[in-house]
Design a protein around this motif. Structure first.
Motif, PDB file in Angstrom:
ATOM      1  N   ILE A 186      -0.172   2.216   6.056  1.00  0.00           N
ATOM      2  CA  ILE A 186      -1.251   1.255   6.227  1.00  0.00           C
ATOM      3  C   ILE A 186      -0.651  -0.153   6.172  1.00  0.00           C
ATOM      4  O   ILE A 186      -0.020  -0.516   5.174  1.00  0.00           O
ATOM      5  CB  ILE A 186      -2.312   1.397   5.102  1.00  0.00           C
ATOM      6  CG1 ILE A 186      -2.831   2.825   5.003  1.00  0.00           C
ATOM      7  CG2 ILE A 186      -3.441   0.402   5.304  1.00  0.00           C
ATOM      8  CD1 ILE A 186      -3.575   3.308   6.205  1.00  0.00           C
ATOM      9  N   TYR A 201      -7.436  -2.313  -0.990  1.00  0.00           N
ATOM     10  CA  TYR A 201      -6.368  -1.554  -0.339  1.00  0.00           C
ATOM     11  C   TYR A 201      -6.558  -0.054  -0.548  1.00  0.00           C
ATOM     12  O   TYR A 201      -6.411   0.729   0.383  1.00  0.00           O
ATOM     13  CB  TYR A 201      -4.995  -1.972  -0.862  1.00  0.00           C
ATOM     14  CG  TYR A 201      -3.913  -1.103  -0.277  1.00  0.00           C
ATOM     15  CD1 TYR A 201      -3.466  -1.310   1.022  1.00  0.00           C
ATOM     16  CD2 TYR A 201      -3.372  -0.046  -0.997  1.00  0.00           C
ATOM     17  CE1 TYR A 201      -2.499  -0.495   1.580  1.00  0.00           C
ATOM     18  CE2 TYR A 201      -2.407   0.768  -0.442  1.00  0.00           C
ATOM     19  CZ  TYR A 201      -1.974   0.542   0.845  1.00  0.00           C
ATOM     20  OH  TYR A 201      -1.031   1.355   1.403  1.00  0.00           O
ATOM     21  N   HIS A 202      -6.889   0.352  -1.773  1.00  0.00           N
ATOM     22  CA  HIS A 202      -7.064   1.778  -2.052  1.00  0.00           C
ATOM     23  C   HIS A 202      -8.178   2.372  -1.198  1.00  0.00           C
ATOM     24  O   HIS A 202      -8.043   3.484  -0.680  1.00  0.00           O
ATOM     25  CB  HIS A 202      -7.360   2.017  -3.531  1.00  0.00           C
ATOM     26  CG  HIS A 202      -6.188   1.727  -4.418  1.00  0.00           C
ATOM     27  ND1 HIS A 202      -5.029   2.454  -4.387  1.00  0.00           N
ATOM     28  CD2 HIS A 202      -6.011   0.780  -5.368  1.00  0.00           C
ATOM     29  CE1 HIS A 202      -4.175   1.979  -5.276  1.00  0.00           C
ATOM     30  NE2 HIS A 202      -4.750   0.952  -5.877  1.00  0.00           N
ATOM     31  N   ARG A 252      -6.949   2.776   2.303  1.00  0.00           N
ATOM     32  CA  ARG A 252      -6.032   3.914   2.407  1.00  0.00           C
ATOM     33  C   ARG A 252      -6.813   5.223   2.487  1.00  0.00           C
ATOM     34  O   ARG A 252      -6.430   6.136   3.198  1.00  0.00           O
ATOM     35  CB  ARG A 252      -5.086   3.931   1.214  1.00  0.00           C
ATOM     36  CG  ARG A 252      -4.034   5.018   1.321  1.00  0.00           C
ATOM     37  CD  ARG A 252      -3.045   4.959   0.219  1.00  0.00           C
ATOM     38  NE  ARG A 252      -3.720   5.173  -1.054  1.00  0.00           N
ATOM     39  CZ  ARG A 252      -3.153   4.984  -2.223  1.00  0.00           C
ATOM     40  NH1 ARG A 252      -1.916   4.551  -2.316  1.00  0.00           N
ATOM     41  NH2 ARG A 252      -3.812   5.214  -3.323  1.00  0.00           N
TER      42      ARG A 252
END
Length: 53
Positions: free
Chosen positions: A5, A26-27, A30
């Motif tokens: 990513i 971000y998590h 993802r």
């Protein structure tokens, strides 16, 4: 192999010690929990119990 990513603004910050810390944004981008006990894990993983909320 898992998809890489690309990082964007707001995906991480650096601690005073120089460590990269991924944000909740971000998590979520993802799309899965890596079960590493990340500081901003939106999936509720707990290393002590080895499970999710």
């Amino acid at each position: 192999m898992k998809e890489r990513i690309p990082l964007e603004d707001g995906d991480y910050y650096l601690t005073p010690e120089g460590y990269k810390v991924f944000t909740e944004k971000y998590h979520l981008k993802r799309g899965y929990c890596c079960e590493s006990g990340c500081r901003h894990c939106p999936y509720g993983y707990n290393r002590k119990t080895n499970g999710h909320r």
